[in-house]
Design a protein around this motif. Structure first.
Motif, short mmCIF file in Angstrom:
data_model
loop_
_atom_site.label_atom_id
_atom_site.label_comp_id
_atom_site.label_asym_id
_atom_site.label_seq_id
_atom_site.Cartn_x
_atom_site.Cartn_y
_atom_site.Cartn_z
N THR A 139 0.84 -1.21 0.00
CA THR A 139 0.00 0.00 0.00
C THR A 139 0.87 1.25 0.00
N ALA A 140 1.96 1.20 0.73
CA ALA A 140 2.87 2.35 0.78
C ALA A 140 3.47 2.62 -0.59
N VAL A 141 3.89 1.57 -1.28
CA VAL A 141 4.48 1.74 -2.62
C VAL A 141 3.43 2.28 -3.59
N PHE A 142 2.22 1.71 -3.55
CA PHE A 142 1.18 2.18 -4.46
C PHE A 142 0.78 3.61 -4.13
N GLY A 143 0.70 3.93 -2.85
CA GLY A 143 0.36 5.30 -2.45
C GLY A 143 1.41 6.30 -2.91
N ALA A 144 2.68 5.91 -2.78
CA ALA A 144 3.77 6.80 -3.24
C ALA A 144 3.72 6.96 -4.76
N ALA A 145 3.46 5.86 -5.47
CA ALA A 145 3.38 5.93 -6.94
C ALA A 145 2.20 6.81 -7.37
N PHE A 146 1.07 6.67 -6.67
CA PHE A 146 -0.10 7.49 -6.97
C PHE A 146 0.23 8.96 -6.74
N HIS A 147 0.90 9.24 -5.64
CA HIS A 147 1.27 10.62 -5.33
C HIS A 147 2.23 11.19 -6.38
N VAL A 148 3.21 10.40 -6.81
CA VAL A 148 4.15 10.86 -7.84
C VAL A 148 3.41 11.14 -9.14
N PHE A 149 2.51 10.24 -9.53
CA PHE A 149 1.74 10.46 -10.76
C PHE A 149 0.94 11.75 -10.67
N GLU A 150 0.25 11.92 -9.54
CA GLU A 150 -0.57 13.13 -9.37
C GLU A 150 0.29 14.38 -9.37
N TRP A 151 1.40 14.33 -8.70
CA TRP A 151 2.29 15.49 -8.62
C TRP A 151 2.81 15.86 -9.99
N LEU A 152 3.29 14.88 -10.76
CA LEU A 152 3.80 15.15 -12.11
C LEU A 152 2.68 15.60 -13.05
N PHE A 153 1.52 14.96 -12.94
CA PHE A 153 0.43 15.32 -13.83
C PHE A 153 -0.02 16.76 -13.62
N VAL A 154 -0.13 17.16 -12.36
CA VAL A 154 -0.58 18.52 -12.06
C VAL A 154 0.41 19.55 -12.61
N ARG A 155 1.67 19.22 -12.66
CA ARG A 155 2.67 20.16 -13.15
C ARG A 155 2.86 20.12 -14.67
N LEU A 156 2.68 18.95 -15.27
CA LEU A 156 2.92 18.83 -16.71
C LEU A 156 1.66 18.96 -17.56
N ALA A 157 0.50 18.66 -17.00
CA ALA A 157 -0.74 18.70 -17.78
C ALA A 157 -1.04 20.09 -18.35
N PRO A 158 -0.84 21.18 -17.59
CA PRO A 158 -1.11 22.49 -18.20
C PRO A 158 -0.23 22.77 -19.43
N LEU A 159 1.02 22.35 -19.36
CA LEU A 159 1.91 22.54 -20.52
C LEU A 159 1.43 21.70 -21.70
N ALA A 160 1.05 20.46 -21.41
CA ALA A 160 0.55 19.59 -22.47
C ALA A 160 -0.75 20.12 -23.05
N LEU A 161 -1.61 20.66 -22.19
CA LEU A 161 -2.88 21.21 -22.67
C LEU A 161 -2.66 22.42 -23.57
N VAL A 162 -1.76 23.29 -23.18
CA VAL A 162 -1.44 24.45 -24.02
C VAL A 162 -0.84 23.99 -25.34
N GLY A 163 0.03 22.98 -25.29
CA GLY A 163 0.63 22.45 -26.51
C GLY A 163 -0.39 21.83 -27.44
N THR A 164 -1.33 21.08 -26.88
CA THR A 164 -2.35 20.47 -27.74
C THR A 164 -3.28 21.52 -28.34
#
Length: 113
Positions: A77-102
């Protein structure tokens, strides 16, 4: 070139030039259709990516970081929780750039009048 070498130059007949120009016209039309099809495919790919980014953003906002309430005493659960957090953290930071690019890509691939 033949004239420079001193050879006799045979002028092509008007029918030969007309046939060549018709063949070139057909080739140009095929290339234009291929380019239009490619542009349409890229545009729809960008629209799909934009929709996916919006859908994932909405899903993450609706879930509101569920891993924060998990029990992290279990290592899996700890590993999955950390992976979920990393995904969310990266997505929140990279998604706006990707959205502007698209969106920029969609604007640049629009059909020109």
């Amino acid at each position: 070139m033949s004239a420079l070498l001193g050879e006799t130059v045979v002028e092509p007949a008007a029918d030969d030039l007309k046939a060549i120009s018709e063949k070139l016209e057909v080739v140009n039309l095929q290339l234009a259709r291929r380019e239009a099809a490619r542009r349409k495919a890229v545009r729809w790919l960008l629209v799909s990516l934009c929709a996916a980014l919006v859908a994932v953003s909405a899903a993450l906002a609706a879930m509101s970081s569920p891993y924060l309430g998990w029990n992290y005493h279990d290592p899996e659960t700890a590993v999955f929780g950390a992976a979920f957090h990393v995904f969310e953290w990266l997505f929140v930071r990279l998604a706006p750039l990707a959205l502007v690019g698209t969106v920029l890509g969609i604007v640049l691939t629009r059909k020109k009048a």
